[in-house]
Design a protein around this motif. Structure first.
Motif, PDB file in Angstrom:
ATOM      1  N   UNK A   1       0.836  -1.202   0.000  1.00  0.00           N
ATOM      2  CA  UNK A   1       0.000   0.000   0.000  1.00  0.00           C
ATOM      3  C   UNK A   1       0.874   1.255   0.000  1.00  0.00           C
ATOM      4  N   UNK A   2       1.938   1.240   0.794  1.00  0.00           N
ATOM      5  CA  UNK A   2       2.838   2.394   0.857  1.00  0.00           C
ATOM      6  C   UNK A   2       3.499   2.631  -0.499  1.00  0.00           C
ATOM      7  N   UNK A   3       3.911   1.539  -1.152  1.00  0.00           N
ATOM      8  CA  UNK A   3       4.512   1.688  -2.484  1.00  0.00           C
ATOM      9  C   UNK A   3       3.528   2.315  -3.466  1.00  0.00           C
ATOM     10  N   UNK A   4       2.283   1.857  -3.448  1.00  0.00           N
ATOM     11  CA  UNK A   4       1.272   2.430  -4.333  1.00  0.00           C
ATOM     12  C   UNK A   4       1.060   3.913  -4.035  1.00  0.00           C
ATOM     13  N   UNK A   5       1.054   4.270  -2.766  1.00  0.00           N
ATOM     14  CA  UNK A   5       0.911   5.690  -2.399  1.00  0.00           C
ATOM     15  C   UNK A   5       2.028   6.517  -3.012  1.00  0.00           C
ATOM     16  N   UNK A   6       3.256   6.021  -2.922  1.00  0.00           N
ATOM     17  CA  UNK A   6       4.403   6.779  -3.417  1.00  0.00           C
ATOM     18  C   UNK A   6       4.424   6.874  -4.934  1.00  0.00           C
ATOM     19  N   UNK A   7       4.182   5.755  -5.631  1.00  0.00           N
ATOM     20  CA  UNK A   7       4.269   5.783  -7.090  1.00  0.00           C
ATOM     21  C   UNK A   7       3.142   6.618  -7.680  1.00  0.00           C
ATOM     22  N   UNK A   8       1.941   6.553  -7.084  1.00  0.00           N
ATOM     23  CA  UNK A   8       0.855   7.373  -7.602  1.00  0.00           C
ATOM     24  C   UNK A   8       1.031   8.840  -7.226  1.00  0.00           C
ATOM     25  N   UNK A   9       1.707   9.107  -6.141  1.00  0.00           N
ATOM     26  CA  UNK A   9       2.039  10.494  -5.815  1.00  0.00           C
ATOM     27  C   UNK A   9       2.993  11.073  -6.855  1.00  0.00           C
ATOM     28  N   UNK A  10       3.963  10.270  -7.293  1.00  0.00           N
ATOM     29  CA  UNK A  10       4.884  10.717  -8.342  1.00  0.00           C
ATOM     30  C   UNK A  10       4.161  10.898  -9.675  1.00  0.00           C
ATOM     31  N   UNK A  11       3.201  10.018  -9.959  1.00  0.00           N
ATOM     32  CA  UNK A  11       2.406  10.164 -11.184  1.00  0.00           C
ATOM     33  C   UNK A  11       1.522  11.408 -11.112  1.00  0.00           C
ATOM     34  N   UNK A  12       0.990  11.709  -9.921  1.00  0.00           N
ATOM     35  CA  UNK A  12       0.196  12.913  -9.755  1.00  0.00           C
ATOM     36  C   UNK A  12       1.043  14.165  -9.949  1.00  0.00           C
ATOM     37  N   UNK A  13       2.284  14.129  -9.473  1.00  0.00           N
ATOM     38  CA  UNK A  13       3.182  15.264  -9.680  1.00  0.00           C
ATOM     39  C   UNK A  13       3.439  15.476 -11.170  1.00  0.00           C
ATOM     40  N   UNK A  14       3.616  14.379 -11.909  1.00  0.00           N
ATOM     41  CA  UNK A  14       3.789  14.486 -13.359  1.00  0.00           C
ATOM     42  C   UNK A  14       2.539  15.070 -13.996  1.00  0.00           C
ATOM     43  N   UNK A  15       1.366  14.582 -13.590  1.00  0.00           N
ATOM     44  CA  UNK A  15       0.106  15.069 -14.151  1.00  0.00           C
ATOM     45  C   UNK A  15      -0.071  16.563 -13.900  1.00  0.00           C
ATOM     46  N   UNK A  16       0.228  17.008 -12.683  1.00  0.00           N
ATOM     47  CA  UNK A  16       0.091  18.427 -12.362  1.00  0.00           C
ATOM     48  C   UNK A  16       1.080  19.281 -13.141  1.00  0.00           C
ATOM     49  N   UNK A  17       2.278  18.751 -13.387  1.00  0.00           N
ATOM     50  CA  UNK A  17       3.264  19.522 -14.147  1.00  0.00           C
ATOM     51  C   UNK A  17       2.851  19.675 -15.609  1.00  0.00           C
ATOM     52  N   UNK A  18       1.949  18.790 -16.072  1.00  0.00           N
ATOM     53  CA  UNK A  18       1.460  18.881 -17.456  1.00  0.00           C
ATOM     54  C   UNK A  18       0.283  19.829 -17.594  1.00  0.00           C
ATOM     55  N   UNK A  19      -0.297  20.231 -16.475  1.00  0.00           N
ATOM     56  CA  UNK A  19      -1.491  21.085 -16.506  1.00  0.00           C
ATOM     57  C   UNK A  19      -1.102  22.547 -16.284  1.00  0.00           C
ATOM     58  N   UNK A  20      -0.516  23.128 -17.287  1.00  0.00           N
ATOM     59  CA  UNK A  20      -0.092  24.517 -17.207  1.00  0.00           C
ATOM     60  C   UNK A  20      -0.550  25.268 -18.437  1.00  0.00           C
ATOM     61  N   UNK A  21      -0.897  26.529 -18.249  1.00  0.00           N
ATOM     62  CA  UNK A  21      -1.281  27.360 -19.364  1.00  0.00           C
ATOM     63  C   UNK A  21      -0.064  27.822 -20.144  1.00  0.00           C
ATOM     64  N   UNK A  22      -0.266  28.227 -21.400  1.00  0.00           N
ATOM     65  CA  UNK A  22       0.791  28.730 -22.273  1.00  0.00           C
ATOM     66  C   UNK A  22       1.971  27.763 -22.377  1.00  0.00           C
ATOM     67  N   UNK A  23       1.654  26.484 -22.467  1.00  0.00           N
ATOM     68  CA  UNK A  23       2.701  25.492 -22.656  1.00  0.00           C
ATOM     69  C   UNK A  23       2.659  24.995 -24.095  1.00  0.00           C
ATOM     70  N   UNK A  24       3.582  24.142 -24.465  1.00  0.00           N
ATOM     71  CA  UNK A  24       3.664  23.614 -25.828  1.00  0.00           C
ATOM     72  C   UNK A  24       3.838  22.104 -25.778  1.00  0.00           C
TER      73      UNK A  24
END
Length: 347
Positions: free
Chosen positions: A127-150
């Motif tokens: 469960x802890x591993x899943x928490x960490x890997x999905x947290x890293x995936x969420x960080x990637x997802x949030x970094x992709x959600x930006x205005x004026x990007x390409x």
């Protein structure tokens, strides 16, 4: 919408053959993360059962909140898992792990067999591993959600995550888990079974393959278009340009004034729009690659604004002016309209 015979995309390409279609990056990243090994998928399903067992019953939810308040926990409520919400998976798992002690106590009082999971060390570590890997995936997802990007910036983010997955796999093979912060802390006190490292390595390999499937290297939007991101480091013969376009690119690359403007301009769109006046052919080719919307964050922001606006106390059908104020990056100057109003005197 995207049918290859009579869909919207096909009809557009019939009248504009140069038009390109793409599936926005965030959704593809979410699809790549959905496939999991059975052992890890079972952990996720167990957590969902535990959450639903409490959240779907108002009395259970209320009693669990009271228990969390008595135990003085950081959070007092669980988060429901919703498949269509991209960040839901990681946040639901993380909240369940943080509330594992009150969860176990509550389930024991209810005599639920689900309470046994929290006494199983292997189950908790997974469960802890899943928490960490999905947290890293969420960080990637949030970094992709930006205005004026390409598409180029987002391709850089995805390529970096691909490389990280390969590196993490090699680290796991030698027993290094420092990239998973919570898991690393747990492993200082608990020794996992011999199969755990292999499980993590297999999942990282599977995740890497899925990301490669949805973001194939052969269809990298950056290939042959490096000159768009920086026209001053272009190497002759690397890009497929016409003779006129290649000549214009060489003129740009050797223009000191344009180089200074490139270094001070905030984004690529602005730079190429300014260049278009003097070099229309090469600038037009660059802007066609910069034009597609790589994410749907603007649409998502609009949906969120509508959700916040349409409520029981504010139910107007026409909300165009409200949305304009909600979504505009310009801060309203409330002092101007307020200055023209007379404050009501006290009685």
């Amino acid at each position: 919408m995207t049918g290859r015979l009579s869909g919207f995309t096909t009809q557009v390409k019939e009248v504009a053959s140069e038009c390109e279609s793409t599936h926005y990056v965030i959704h593809r990243e979410m699809l790549a993360s959905r496939k999991m090994l059975p052992e890890l998928s079972n952990i996720l399903q167990d957590v969902i059962k535990i959450i639903n067992n409490i959240k779907v019953h108002a009395l259970n939810s209320h009693l669990f909140t009271q228990l969390c308040e008595e135990m003085d926990t950081e959070h007092i409520r669980l988060l429901l898992y919703t498949e269509v919400r991209w960040l839901s998976e990681g946040r639901s798992l993380a909240r369940a792990f943080k509330l594992r002690e009150p969860l176990q106590r509550f389930l024991l009082e209810k005599q639920s067999p689900l309470a046994a999971h929290f006494s199983d060390t292997e189950w908790v570590i997974k469960l802890v591993y899943l928490c960490d890997i999905f947290n890293l995936l969420n960080e990637l997802s949030l970094s992709l959600q930006r205005g004026m990007t390409t598409v180029f910036k987002l391709a850089d983010k995805v390529a970096a995550f691909k490389a990280k997955l390969e590196l993490w796999g090699r680290r796991v093979n030698v027993g290094i888990f420092v990239m998973f912060q919570t898991l690393a802390e747990i492993l200082k006190e608990t020794e996992p079974g011999p199969s755990f490292s292999q499980l993590v390595h297999d999942h990282l390999s599977q995740l890497s393959k899925e990301i490669e499937h949805y973001f194939p290297t052969t269809k990298d939007p950056r290939s042959g278009k490096e000159w768009i991101c920086n026209p001053f480091v272009n190497k002759p013969g690397e890009s497929t340009l016409s003779v006129l376009e290649e000549d214009q690119l060489l003129e740009i690359a050797n223009d000191g004034g344009l180089k200074s403007m490139f270094e001070t301009t905030s984004n690529l769109h602005t730079f190429w729009i300014k260049v278009k006046v003097e070099y229309p052919e090469i600038a037009t080719k660059a802007l066609k690659s910069l034009l597609p919307f790589p994410t749907s964050c603007l649409c998502e922001a609009g949906f969120s604004a509508v959700t916040a606006t349409k409520m029981r106390l504010r139910s107007r059908l026409d909300i165009s002016h409200t949305l304009q104020v909600s979504l505009s990056p310009i801060t309203p100057r409330w002092d101007h309209p307020v200055a023209g109003k007379q404050a009501q005197g006290s009685h």
